[in-house]
Design an enzyme around this catalytic site. Structure first.
Site, short mmCIF file in Angstrom:
data_model
loop_
_atom_site.label_atom_id
_atom_site.label_comp_id
_atom_site.label_asym_id
_atom_site.label_seq_id
_atom_site.Cartn_x
_atom_site.Cartn_y
_atom_site.Cartn_z
N HIS A 295 -1.98 -12.61 -2.18
CA HIS A 295 -3.14 -13.43 -1.29
C HIS A 295 -2.67 -14.71 -1.13
O HIS A 295 -3.50 -15.43 -0.36
CB HIS A 295 -4.20 -13.33 -2.29
CG HIS A 295 -5.13 -11.72 -2.43
ND1 HIS A 295 -6.24 -11.79 -2.90
CD2 HIS A 295 -4.74 -10.61 -1.86
CE1 HIS A 295 -6.29 -10.29 -2.78
NE2 HIS A 295 -5.42 -9.60 -1.94
N HIS B 182 0.88 -1.36 0.11
CA HIS B 182 -0.05 -0.15 -0.01
C HIS B 182 0.87 1.13 -0.14
O HIS B 182 0.26 2.52 -0.40
CB HIS B 182 -1.14 -0.04 1.22
CG HIS B 182 -2.05 -0.96 0.89
ND1 HIS B 182 -3.49 -0.65 1.35
CD2 HIS B 182 -2.14 -2.17 0.33
CE1 HIS B 182 -4.32 -1.72 1.15
NE2 HIS B 182 -3.38 -2.74 0.42
#
Length: 737
Positions: free
Chosen positions: A267, A104
């Site tokens: 993920h 992020h």
């Protein structure tokens, strides 16, 4: 309490106005409140040395190079499993948390203007520190604080966040591609970045027509990094989600294979957090009370942490081994049928049909509990989309290809905004040359000396090329530079290559003529001595110097424009045409150029271009005024050429702009072009664009223009123009410490 004290209770203690009014420093009605469309010049003066506690003499590269990188890596590895009671680690391992933090930090980058990304450490500041997509990452940075405190000035927050992400991956069994230091912290939010116009978190007013995302944005909603994991507008449509993914990841410089690898690789680790209703989550860090000390999102559910954590609102892990690198993500994606369900927080997500794999995933905090894996709508998009599906299937069947693709894509994600390899620091920099790094060959020959420079200048001057041709070509070459991601610039001479040679702003026909002449001079010089060479990149810049020196001489000033050889010429194979296309200017006010009609004004685009060139308002003013009288406009347009002696470096632009004998009239309702008429006779004296007239209209720019219009300012103007010119020519010379 005295009557005097009682009468003053509750009043403002600052005597900036009438007693008792709320006029403490920085409060009250601002100029922006009165004039919301006022040109924002503040973006040209960000990151003042006054805001930097490190001091003007701080050399971060020197400090980083003295860092024991292996020691800090070992400290980070130890931190991964050192769970803290105030924010316990999922599965006893902080690795996935730090991957999200690093992702992020880097993932705000967008190709359109090069802004965003990890290179400045701005996740520490608003708005990023309080974005909905960054919920609870304040805790990740606090977990890193003891390490930052230990190593101090030797590593920036910007570098530490990315290094922590790399170490997180390695600590869970993944082999990364490499790591480079060199990211220098800023000390205030970056005000030049346009994040959108929405006033409410997660609004998406950025779309028009058939879901066309506004440029330069690269996220679907205000406060998200990329896409809504539940699907567009929270609707669980996998194919529509794939479209959003392709658009947003593409705007972040990722192709389809890199996109699939990044999502799958990321993920593979960790879990999503949506233990309960998001209404139980308190204010973000920027809005939280002072006693919270920068912590946000206080959670009133249960313990507010661990099993009770609420972040994205989705809940669960993707694989059965969330803290180990394996192929579990694609195994689950392809080996189960998935059905739509909702998380405890009410978010759309997917679980295997008919209770399959119901107990395959361990609980993050309670070893007695097991769960089914989950997928986001954005995960199933990788299986359902006709382009992503075969890539995903190939990675499923060839885990080694996934590992290599994810390693490379992660490196690109976290280093994309650092500029060329010349800026990379440390022993972990990979040796492989990657085309997205805009590689430039090393200078392996002797560069020109002072006498060579004089000889080359004489040949350029005798070549028949005009001042305007030399200056405009050098400017076109150098002004592609973007301080946002350190791309572009004169080094590499990519102006002779696709796509730059064909850009309309570069006047391809004239450019080809100028380059042909300069290439002949280069070839003649390089034939003399094979060990001493001059690059075309250097010669283009030197040609600009000749043009400026000739123009200054015409105004009575004998000057030498600083020039340092050492640029090299890149090849077409080293130039990613699609990637470089983003550097084409939609507008260049310095050359009075607009590619089309835009909702943003010409003067705003001029200031934006100046900010990308790292110019101050005075530098922008001096450069534009000089380029106008040097006749450097695209197509030799006479807009703003306020002089009767073009190609002479005079202050005529400012003198004539501020002449009260001229009255200006718009030539159309759009007010894009103007005529300056004699106030007495009505005769047309000049023509101009908004990029010209703003220097007389805007009060701050007019104040600067007045300095250069004064009768005693000609010498100062020439000096300031040359200084700003040289700065632009050397913006990409990272070899010049």
């Amino acid at each position: 309490m005295s009557k005097e004290n009682m009468s003053n209770e509750g009043k403002c203690p600052f005597n900036h106005g009438a007693a008792g009014t709320n006029q403490s420093s920085g409060r009250g009605t601002s100029n922006k409140d009165w004039w919301p469309n006022q040109l924002n010049l503040n973006i040209l003066h960000q990151h003042s040395p006054k805001s930097n506690p490190m001091g003007e003499d701080f050399d971060y590269a020197k400090e980083f190079n003295s860092l024991d990188l292996e020691a800090i890596r070992q400290d980070l590895f130890a931190l991964m499993t050192d769970s803290q009671d105030w924010w316990p680690a999922d599965y006893g391992h902080y690795g996935p948390f730090f991957i999200r933090m690093a992702w992020h930090s880097a993932g705000t980058y967008r190709t359109a203007d090069g802004r965003g990304g990890a290179t400045s450490g701005t996740q520490r500041f608003a708005p990023l520190n309080s974005w909905p997509d960054n919920v609870n990452l304040d805790k990740a940075r606090r977990l890193l604080w003891p390490i930052k405190q230990k190593y101090g000035r030797k590593i920036s927050w910007a570098d530490l966040m990315i290094l922590a992400g790399n170490c997180a991956l390695e600590s869970m069994g993944f082999k990364t591609f490499g790591f480079a230091g060199g990211r220098v912290d800023v000390w205030q939010p970056e005000e030049d970045i346009y994040w959108g116009t929405e006033k409410t978190w997660l609004d998406d007013e950025r779309y028009t027509g058939d879901r066309e995302l506004e440029n330069p944005l690269a996220a679907v909603q205000m406060g998200l990094i990329y896409v809504n994991p539940e699907g567009p507008e929270g609707k669980p449509d996998t194919l529509a989600s794939a479209r959003d993914i392709r658009d947003t990841f593409g705007r972040m410089a990722m192709n389809d294979e890199e996109t699939v690898a990044l999502i799958a690789g990321g993920h593979t680790f960790g879990k999503a957090h949506g233990a309960g209703d998001a209404a139980q989550v308190g204010a973000d860090p920027e809005a939280a009370g002072i006693a919270e000390q920068g912590f946000g999102w206080s959670n009133s559910m249960g313990t507010g942490k661990g099993v009770d954590t609420i972040s994205s609102g989705l809940e669960g892990a993707w694989t059965k081994s969330p803290i180990a690198w394996d192929n579990g993500y694609f195994e689950n994606l392809f080996e189960y049928d998935w059905e739509l369900t909702k998380s405890p927080a009410g978010a759309w997500q997917w679980t295997p049909k008919d209770g399959a794999a119901a107990n395959s995933v361990p609980d993050a905090h309670d070893s007695s509990k097991r769960h089914a894996p989950i997928m986001f709508t954005s995960d199933l998009a990788l299986r359902d989309d006709p382009i992503y599906a075969p890539i995903s299937k190939r990675f499923y069947e060839n885990p080694d290809q996934l590992a290599d693709a994810f390693a490379r894509a992660w490196f690109k994600l976290t280093h994309r905004d650092m500029g060329p390899v010349a800026r990379y620091l440390g022993p972990l920099v990979p040796q492989e040359e990657l085309v997205w790094q805009d590689p430039i060959p090393a200078v392996t020959y002797v560069t020109v000396n002072d006498q060579d420079i004089l000889d080359l200048k004489a040949k350029i001057q005798a070549s028949g090329l005009t001042v305007a041709q030399l200056v405009s070509t050098a400017w076109a070459s150098a002004s592609t530079y973007r301080g946002s991601d350190m791309r572009g610039g004169a080094n590499g001479a990519r102006i002779r290559l696709a796509p730059q040679k064909d850009w309309a702003v570069n006047q391809p026909e004239q450019l080809a003529k100028v380059l042909s002449v300069l290439e002949s001079i280069q070839a003649e010089f390089n034939r003399q001595d094979s060990t001493k060479q001059v690059s075309l990149a250097d010669l283009i810049v030197l040609g600009g110097s000749v043009g400026v020196e000739q123009a200054a001489k015409a105004s009575g000033h004998s000057v030498t424009v600083p020039f340092t050889a050492g640029r090299a010429d890149a090849s077409q194979e080293q130039t990613d045409v699609e990637s470089f296309a983003f550097l084409e200017p939609a507008a260049d006010g310095f050359r009075n150029y607009l590619k089309g009609k835009y909702t943003v004004s010409a003067e705003e685009m001029l200031v934006d271009r100046a900010q990308l060139l790292t110019l101050s308002a005075p530098e922008m003013t001096a450069l534009l005024g000089g380029l106008r009288v040097l006749n450097a406009n695209v197509g030799q347009s006479q807009h703003g050429v306020f002089t009767d002696k073009p190609e002479t470096l005079s202050n005529d632009f400012f003198v004539n702009l501020l002449d009260m004998g001229t009255k200006w009239f718009a030539t159309s309702e759009e007010e894009e072009e103007f005529q300056g008429r004699d106030r007495t006779t009505g005769k047309i004296k000049w023509t101009a664009t908004r990029a010209d007239l703003v220097f007389g209209s805007n009060s701050q720019l007019r104040a600067i223009a007045e300095v250069y219009a004064c009768s005693d300012s000609q010498e100062r103007f020439v000096k300031d123009f040359i200084a700003a010119w040289t700065k632009v020519m050397e913006l990409d010379r990272f070899d010049l410490a």
